[in-house]
Structures are given as C-alpha cells and as structure tokens.
Design a protein around this motif. Structure first.
Motif, PDB file in Angstrom:
ATOM      1  N   GLY A  26       0.811  -1.211   0.000  1.00 56.20           N
ATOM      2  CA  GLY A  26       0.000   0.000   0.000  1.00 56.20           C
ATOM      3  C   GLY A  26       0.844   1.261   0.000  1.00 56.20           C
ATOM      4  O   GLY A  26       0.508   2.242  -0.683  1.00 56.20           O
ATOM      5  N   LEU A  27       1.932   1.256   0.755  1.00 59.96           N
ATOM      6  CA  LEU A  27       2.810   2.423   0.783  1.00 59.96           C
ATOM      7  C   LEU A  27       3.428   2.662  -0.588  1.00 59.96           C
ATOM      8  O   LEU A  27       3.445   3.804  -1.087  1.00 59.96           O
ATOM      9  CB  LEU A  27       3.905   2.229   1.830  1.00 59.96           C
ATOM     10  N   LEU A  28       3.929   1.613  -1.212  1.00 63.36           N
ATOM     11  CA  LEU A  28       4.516   1.753  -2.551  1.00 63.36           C
ATOM     12  C   LEU A  28       3.474   2.239  -3.550  1.00 63.36           C
ATOM     13  O   LEU A  28       3.749   3.127  -4.364  1.00 63.36           O
ATOM     14  CB  LEU A  28       5.102   0.409  -2.998  1.00 63.36           C
ATOM     15  N   ALA A  29       2.279   1.666  -3.476  1.00 60.76           N
ATOM     16  CA  ALA A  29       1.209   2.058  -4.395  1.00 60.76           C
ATOM     17  C   ALA A  29       0.802   3.515  -4.163  1.00 60.76           C
ATOM     18  O   ALA A  29       0.556   4.262  -5.114  1.00 60.76           O
ATOM     19  CB  ALA A  29       0.004   1.135  -4.222  1.00 60.76           C
ATOM     20  N   GLY A  30       0.719   3.926  -2.904  1.00 58.73           N
ATOM     21  CA  GLY A  30       0.336   5.294  -2.592  1.00 58.73           C
ATOM     22  C   GLY A  30       1.344   6.304  -3.114  1.00 58.73           C
ATOM     23  O   GLY A  30       0.960   7.338  -3.677  1.00 58.73           O
ATOM     24  N   LEU A  31       2.635   6.026  -2.941  1.00 59.71           N
ATOM     25  CA  LEU A  31       3.656   6.945  -3.436  1.00 59.71           C
ATOM     26  C   LEU A  31       3.657   7.005  -4.962  1.00 59.71           C
ATOM     27  O   LEU A  31       3.832   8.082  -5.550  1.00 59.71           O
ATOM     28  CB  LEU A  31       5.034   6.516  -2.919  1.00 59.71           C
ATOM     29  N   LEU A  32       3.446   5.863  -5.611  1.00 57.88           N
ATOM     30  CA  LEU A  32       3.379   5.853  -7.068  1.00 57.88           C
ATOM     31  C   LEU A  32       2.156   6.620  -7.561  1.00 57.88           C
ATOM     32  O   LEU A  32       2.235   7.393  -8.530  1.00 57.88           O
ATOM     33  CB  LEU A  32       3.348   4.409  -7.584  1.00 57.88           C
ATOM     34  N   ALA A  33       1.024   6.431  -6.890  1.00 56.51           N
ATOM     35  CA  ALA A  33      -0.179   7.184  -7.251  1.00 56.51           C
ATOM     36  C   ALA A  33       0.038   8.675  -7.034  1.00 56.51           C
ATOM     37  O   ALA A  33      -0.443   9.507  -7.817  1.00 56.51           O
ATOM     38  CB  ALA A  33      -1.366   6.695  -6.422  1.00 56.51           C
ATOM     39  N   GLY A  34       0.769   9.039  -5.976  1.00 51.61           N
ATOM     40  CA  GLY A  34       1.085  10.436  -5.748  1.00 51.61           C
ATOM     41  C   GLY A  34       1.922  11.024  -6.872  1.00 51.61           C
ATOM     42  O   GLY A  34       1.714  12.173  -7.282  1.00 51.61           O
ATOM     43  N   ALA A  35       2.865  10.234  -7.387  1.00 50.49           N
ATOM     44  CA  ALA A  35       3.683  10.702  -8.500  1.00 50.49           C
ATOM     45  C   ALA A  35       2.830  10.931  -9.745  1.00 50.49           C
ATOM     46  O   ALA A  35       3.010  11.926 -10.465  1.00 50.49           O
ATOM     47  CB  ALA A  35       4.792   9.690  -8.790  1.00 50.49           C
ATOM     48  N   VAL A  36       1.893  10.018 -10.003  1.00 51.06           N
ATOM     49  CA  VAL A  36       1.006  10.186 -11.154  1.00 51.06           C
ATOM     50  C   VAL A  36       0.130  11.416 -10.971  1.00 51.06           C
ATOM     51  O   VAL A  36      -0.066  12.215 -11.898  1.00 51.06           O
ATOM     52  CB  VAL A  36       0.141   8.925 -11.352  1.00 51.06           C
ATOM     53  N   ALA A  37      -0.400  11.603  -9.767  1.00 50.41           N
ATOM     54  CA  ALA A  37      -1.237  12.773  -9.497  1.00 50.41           C
ATOM     55  C   ALA A  37      -0.443  14.061  -9.655  1.00 50.41           C
ATOM     56  O   ALA A  37      -0.966  15.072 -10.156  1.00 50.41           O
ATOM     57  CB  ALA A  37      -1.820  12.678  -8.089  1.00 50.41           C
ATOM     58  N   TYR A  38       0.809  14.030  -9.249  1.00 50.22           N
ATOM     59  CA  TYR A  38       1.648  15.224  -9.366  1.00 50.22           C
ATOM     60  C   TYR A  38       1.904  15.571 -10.830  1.00 50.22           C
ATOM     61  O   TYR A  38       1.856  16.741 -11.222  1.00 50.22           O
ATOM     62  CB  TYR A  38       2.979  14.988  -8.652  1.00 50.22           C
ATOM     63  N   VAL A  39       2.155  14.550 -11.651  1.00 48.25           N
ATOM     64  CA  VAL A  39       2.509  14.795 -13.053  1.00 48.25           C
ATOM     65  C   VAL A  39       1.290  15.152 -13.894  1.00 48.25           C
ATOM     66  O   VAL A  39       1.306  16.124 -14.660  1.00 48.25           O
ATOM     67  CB  VAL A  39       3.243  13.569 -13.640  1.00 48.25           C
ATOM     68  N   VAL A  40       0.210  14.377 -13.762  1.00 56.98           N
ATOM     69  CA  VAL A  40      -0.933  14.561 -14.666  1.00 56.98           C
ATOM     70  C   VAL A  40      -2.084  15.338 -14.036  1.00 56.98           C
ATOM     71  O   VAL A  40      -2.945  15.834 -14.762  1.00 56.98           O
ATOM     72  CB  VAL A  40      -1.462  13.193 -15.164  1.00 56.98           C
ATOM     73  N   GLY A  41      -2.101  15.445 -12.708  1.00 56.56           N
ATOM     74  CA  GLY A  41      -3.226  16.102 -12.059  1.00 56.56           C
ATOM     75  C   GLY A  41      -2.963  17.527 -11.618  1.00 56.56           C
ATOM     76  O   GLY A  41      -3.843  18.394 -11.740  1.00 56.56           O
ATOM     77  N   GLU A  42      -1.773  17.814 -11.109  1.00 55.61           N
ATOM     78  CA  GLU A  42      -1.471  19.133 -10.575  1.00 55.61           C
ATOM     79  C   GLU A  42      -1.612  20.260 -11.602  1.00 55.61           C
ATOM     80  O   GLU A  42      -2.111  21.336 -11.261  1.00 55.61           O
ATOM     81  CB  GLU A  42      -0.058  19.142  -9.971  1.00 55.61           C
ATOM     82  N   PRO A  43      -1.173  20.078 -12.851  1.00 53.29           N
ATOM     83  CA  PRO A  43      -1.373  21.168 -13.819  1.00 53.29           C
ATOM     84  C   PRO A  43      -2.838  21.547 -13.998  1.00 53.29           C
ATOM     85  O   PRO A  43      -3.168  22.734 -14.142  1.00 53.29           O
ATOM     86  CB  PRO A  43      -0.779  20.601 -15.118  1.00 53.29           C
ATOM     87  N   HIS A  44      -3.743  20.571 -13.972  1.00 55.50           N
ATOM     88  CA  HIS A  44      -5.170  20.863 -14.118  1.00 55.50           C
ATOM     89  C   HIS A  44      -5.708  21.566 -12.876  1.00 55.50           C
ATOM     90  O   HIS A  44      -6.581  22.450 -12.981  1.00 55.50           O
ATOM     91  CB  HIS A  44      -5.938  19.574 -14.379  1.00 55.50           C
ATOM     92  N   ILE A  45      -5.196  21.196 -11.709  1.00 54.57           N
ATOM     93  CA  ILE A  45      -5.618  21.876 -10.481  1.00 54.57           C
ATOM     94  C   ILE A  45      -5.164  23.329 -10.502  1.00 54.57           C
ATOM     95  O   ILE A  45      -5.915  24.240 -10.127  1.00 54.57           O
ATOM     96  CB  ILE A  45      -5.062  21.141  -9.244  1.00 54.57           C
ATOM     97  N   ASP A  46      -3.926  23.563 -10.948  1.00 55.91           N
ATOM     98  CA  ASP A  46      -3.442  24.944 -11.057  1.00 55.91           C
ATOM     99  C   ASP A  46      -4.321  25.762 -11.995  1.00 55.91           C
ATOM    100  O   ASP A  46      -4.640  26.927 -11.716  1.00 55.91           O
ATOM    101  CB  ASP A  46      -1.993  24.950 -11.550  1.00 55.91           C
ATOM    102  N   SER A  47      -4.710  25.169 -13.114  1.00 54.90           N
ATOM    103  CA  SER A  47      -5.558  25.884 -14.069  1.00 54.90           C
ATOM    104  C   SER A  47      -6.922  26.190 -13.459  1.00 54.90           C
ATOM    105  O   SER A  47      -7.466  27.297 -13.634  1.00 54.90           O
ATOM    106  CB  SER A  47      -5.731  25.046 -15.343  1.00 54.90           C
ATOM    107  N   ALA A  48      -7.477  25.227 -12.719  1.00 47.66           N
ATOM    108  CA  ALA A  48      -8.779  25.446 -12.090  1.00 47.66           C
ATOM    109  C   ALA A  48      -8.694  26.518 -11.006  1.00 47.66           C
ATOM    110  O   ALA A  48      -9.598  27.346 -10.858  1.00 47.66           O
ATOM    111  CB  ALA A  48      -9.298  24.137 -11.500  1.00 47.66           C
ATOM    112  N   ILE A  49      -7.595  26.513 -10.241  1.00 50.33           N
ATOM    113  CA  ILE A  49      -7.422  27.528  -9.206  1.00 50.33           C
ATOM    114  C   ILE A  49      -7.295  28.910  -9.844  1.00 50.33           C
ATOM    115  O   ILE A  49      -7.824  29.905  -9.329  1.00 50.33           O
ATOM    116  CB  ILE A  49      -6.195  27.199  -8.340  1.00 50.33           C
ATOM    117  N   ALA A  50      -6.592  28.985 -10.969  1.00 50.90           N
ATOM    118  CA  ALA A  50      -6.461  30.274 -11.661  1.00 50.90           C
ATOM    119  C   ALA A  50      -7.823  30.797 -12.098  1.00 50.90           C
ATOM    120  O   ALA A  50      -8.105  32.003 -11.996  1.00 50.90           O
ATOM    121  CB  ALA A  50      -5.540  30.111 -12.872  1.00 50.90           C
TER     122      ALA A  50
END
Length: 266
Positions: A26-50
């Motif tokens: 679970g820890l390995l999966a969570g960190l990997l999911a966090g990396a995916v969220a950081y790469v593909v999700g954070e840019p969209h969150i920044d755009s929505a916040i803007a």
C-alpha cells in the motif's frame, strides 16, 4: 508433499504477515499514485485555481464600491502554499496507501477461505474488484470535480451520495461474484462470463436510477479542463489499485518461493 500442493498455492501466511505485506504494498502504491497525481493532475488543479481566483477577483472589483471595508479579506494569503500542498500530496497518498493496504490485506485474509485461486492471482483479482467497486462505480455516477466547481453548501450531501455509490459498487461486485460461483459449473463460457456481468450491471443500473443526479459545473467552466481533470483523477486511482495488486502479488510470490524449493527438495 506432492508438487501439486505447492504449484500455485492459495494465499499463505498469518494475518500479521499478510497485514505487513499489505502495508508495504500500500505504501509503494500510494507513493506511485502520488507521482502520477503530481505529473498529470497538478497542472489541471493549477488551471482550475487560476479560474477560481480570476472569478473571485472579478467579483471583488464589482463589490468594491459597495463594500470597501472588505478589501483586506480578499487579499489574505492561503494558509498552505501550493508548494506545501504538492509536498502534502505525497504524504496524503502515502498514508492513504497504507490504510488501503491494511484493508486490502484484511479482505484477502477473509476471502481466501472461499476460493482456491493462487495467492498472487487472488491479489490481482481483489485489486481489480476493489477498483471497480470503490472507484469506477462512484466515478461514473459522481465524477471528481476540480477546484472552482461545486457548491460548498452541498459538500455534505455530495459526500453521502459518494459513500452510497461506494456501497452500491461493493454490493454489485459481491452479487457478481456470487452469481459467478453459482454458474461456475456451466459448460457455456457465455453463461459463466455473461451471467455475473449482467447481475453486476443490473445492480449498478438500479442504483444509478435511484440516486439523484448532481451537476454543479458552471456553463462557463472549460469542458476540456473538466474532463482532463477527471481523467487524471481516474488515472491516479487506477494506478493506486493496480500498483497495490501487483506489489502484493509480487510479495506473495516471494514469500512462497522458499516453500516451493523445500517441496521440490523433498
């Protein structure tokens, strides 16, 4: 001991061993999911916040003449910066992965009594079923929304509705598994595959029809950004469950190798 007893064994180990295996996976999966969220999700969150900040700025300028004393409230900085939120993302997904791994291991510990599937296969099947029940079924009824979408006053209602879809997904998967076991002796592949799938879809369809529809997306919110955010959310959750299943299966195979070598030597 015959070799057939150790070729593809059912899930072996005490509950504590499975729990530790689940926590690590679970820890390995969570960190990997966090990396995916950081790469593909954070840019969209920044755009929505803007977009949200731009809308707030427009509203502020409109209300300046009517309420000049409120000017200082609009300029307050966020308690946690975006950089801090990005670091917290990995902490949150890591902790979520640990919790999910513990629940996953507990479910497999209980479920192994009712199946003869090899341990690694059971882990992969369990992860797939978990993703369908807990992520896919809720997503297609109430997909995730980015910042600036949704009425804060309905957050409690939307949380309960999401929880209802999770229960619906678990129920639908459980019924599908029950039907699959009931028709397992059928010679027709179409019956063995189609019957549990049909049962699952019927339960989900009835649940979707009974649950209310929630659509709080404004007409002026970019449709492309909305769906890119939702797809990134789906990809993050899919990564979490896939990595959990694969890591648990790998650790399970590693655990049974010494037993297989001893059996071959005997």
């Amino acid at each position: 001991m015959p070799l057939t007893d150790t070729h593809g064994p059912t899930l072996q180990g005490t509950f504590v061993q499975l729990l530790l295996r689940g926590l690590l996976a679970g820890l390995l999966a969570g960190l990997l999911a966090g990396a995916v969220a950081y790469v593909v999700g954070e840019p969209h969150i920044d755009s929505a916040i803007a977009i949200e900040e731009a809308a707030g700025t427009d509203t502020h300028h409109t209300d300046t003449d009517a309420a000049p004393a409120a000017h200082s409230h609009g300029d307050e900085e966020a308690l946690v910066s975006r950089d801090g939120q990005r670091v917290g993302l990995f902490l949150a997904t890591g902790l979520a992965g640990l919790a999910l791994g513990a629940i996953f291991a507990s479910a497999l510990h209980y479920g192994r009594r009712f199946t003869s599937l090899p341990g690694s296969v059971l882990a992969l099947v369990g992860a797939g079923a978990g993703w369908v029940a807990i992520e896919a079924v809720p997503f297609f009824k109430y997909p995730a929304n980015p910042p600036a979408v949704g009425d804060p006053e309905t957050i409690t209602q939307r949380t309960w509705l999401w929880l209802a879809t999770v229960i619906l997904g678990l129920l639908a998967v459980a019924v599908g598994i029950y039907v699959a076991k009931a028709v397992a002796s059928q010679t027709s592949v179409a019956v063995r595959v189609g019957a549990p799938l049909l049962a699952f879809l019927v339960i989900v369809g009835i649940g979707y029809a009974l649950l209310p529809t929630v659509n709080e997306v404004g007409a002026d919110f970019p449709a492309t950004l909305l769906w890119e955010f939702r797809l990134s959310s789906l990809a993050t959750q899919a990564t979490l469950w896939l990595a959990l299943g694969l890591a648990f299966a790998f650790l399970t195979d590693r655990a049974v190798r010494p037993v297989r070598r001893e059996a071959v030597a005997a």
